[in-house]
Design an enzyme around this catalytic site. Sequence first.
Site, short mmCIF file in Angstrom:
data_model
loop_
_atom_site.label_atom_id
_atom_site.label_comp_id
_atom_site.label_asym_id
_atom_site.label_seq_id
_atom_site.Cartn_x
_atom_site.Cartn_y
_atom_site.Cartn_z
N LYS A 1 0.82 -1.22 0.00
CA LYS A 1 0.00 0.00 0.00
C LYS A 1 0.85 1.26 0.00
O LYS A 1 0.34 2.37 -0.01
CB LYS A 1 -0.91 0.03 1.24
CG LYS A 1 -1.92 -1.09 1.30
CD LYS A 1 -2.91 -0.72 2.40
CE LYS A 1 -3.53 -1.85 3.04
NZ LYS A 1 -4.34 -1.44 4.20
N LYS B 1 2.32 2.65 2.25
CA LYS B 1 1.98 3.50 3.40
C LYS B 1 3.03 3.25 4.49
O LYS B 1 3.33 2.10 4.80
CB LYS B 1 0.62 3.09 4.01
CG LYS B 1 -0.62 3.53 3.27
CD LYS B 1 -1.85 3.12 4.13
CE LYS B 1 -3.15 3.57 3.50
NZ LYS B 1 -4.32 3.19 4.34
N1 C2G Z 1 -12.65 4.94 6.68
C1 C2G Z 1 -13.87 5.61 6.73
N2 C2G Z 1 -13.88 6.96 6.80
C2 C2G Z 1 -12.71 7.66 6.82
C3 C2G Z 1 -11.48 6.99 6.78
C4 C2G Z 1 -11.47 5.61 6.71
O1 C2G Z 1 -14.94 4.98 6.71
N3 C2G Z 1 -12.77 9.03 6.89
C5 C2G Z 1 -12.68 3.47 6.59
C6 C2G Z 1 -12.05 2.93 5.30
O2 C2G Z 1 -12.98 3.00 4.23
C7 C2G Z 1 -11.72 1.50 5.71
C8 C2G Z 1 -11.36 1.65 7.20
O3 C2G Z 1 -11.91 2.92 7.64
O4 C2G Z 1 -12.89 0.68 5.59
C9 C2G Z 1 -9.87 1.64 7.45
O5 C2G Z 1 -9.30 2.66 6.64
P1 C2G Z 1 -7.73 2.52 6.26
O6 C2G Z 1 -6.95 2.27 7.49
O7 C2G Z 1 -7.39 3.66 5.36
O8 C2G Z 1 -7.75 1.16 5.44
P2 C2G Z 1 -7.30 0.91 3.93
O9 C2G Z 1 -5.94 1.42 3.72
O10 C2G Z 1 -8.40 1.39 3.08
O11 C2G Z 1 -7.18 -0.69 3.93
O12 C2G Z 1 -7.59 -5.05 2.11
C10 C2G Z 1 -8.25 -3.83 2.36
C11 C2G Z 1 -7.31 -2.79 2.91
O13 C2G Z 1 -6.52 -3.30 3.96
C12 C2G Z 1 -8.09 -1.55 3.37
#
Ligand code: C2G
Length: 129
Positions: free
Chosen positions: A45, A47
């Site tokens: 990712k 990140k």
């Molecule tokens: N999320 C949300 N609202 C935000 C930020 C995040 O609803 N303002 C949700 C994302 O959509 C996700 C969860 O919180 O469902 C976790 O977000 P992240 O840590 O950014 O996860 P991500 O990098 O999208 O990883 O295999 C799938 C991935 O691991 C998802």
Amino acid sequence: MKKIITYGTFDLLHYGHINLLKRAKALGDYLIVALSTDEFNWNEKHKKCYFSFEQRKQLLESIRYVDLVIPETNWQQKITDVQDFKVDAFAIGDDWKGKFDYLQEYCEVIYLPRTPEISTTQIKTDLKY
Ligand code: C2G
């Protein structure tokens, strides 16, 4: 018992994450969070997490909506996770809409609206200035 699973990095935990976890748990009785490992975040990712996997895991395990935290080490593990944990529904934010429809063969797939205006990236940007 209706089991739900969701996946994510959850770095710099914020209310957008909590809103997601709260709604995911409300879909059933038991919520599993597959938490991206530091390696998966970096290699797949691109990140760099502020908090380590263990620190992010500790934070998630303290949330009332979360029943179990498992590691997410690759993109391919979702089908086996759903089968191994006998999951009824997969839930994730709608920024991923359509990306995990293949799981519909194994469980319900639900995309939940993201919480607007908050993100880990935004927090890091705001803190810079
Ligand atoms: N999320 C949300 N609202 C935000 C930020 C995040 O609803 N303002 C949700 C994302 O959509 C996700 C969860 O919180 O469902 C976790 O977000 P992240 O840590 O950014 O996860 P991500 O990098 O999208 O990883 O295999 C799938 C991935 O691991 C998802």
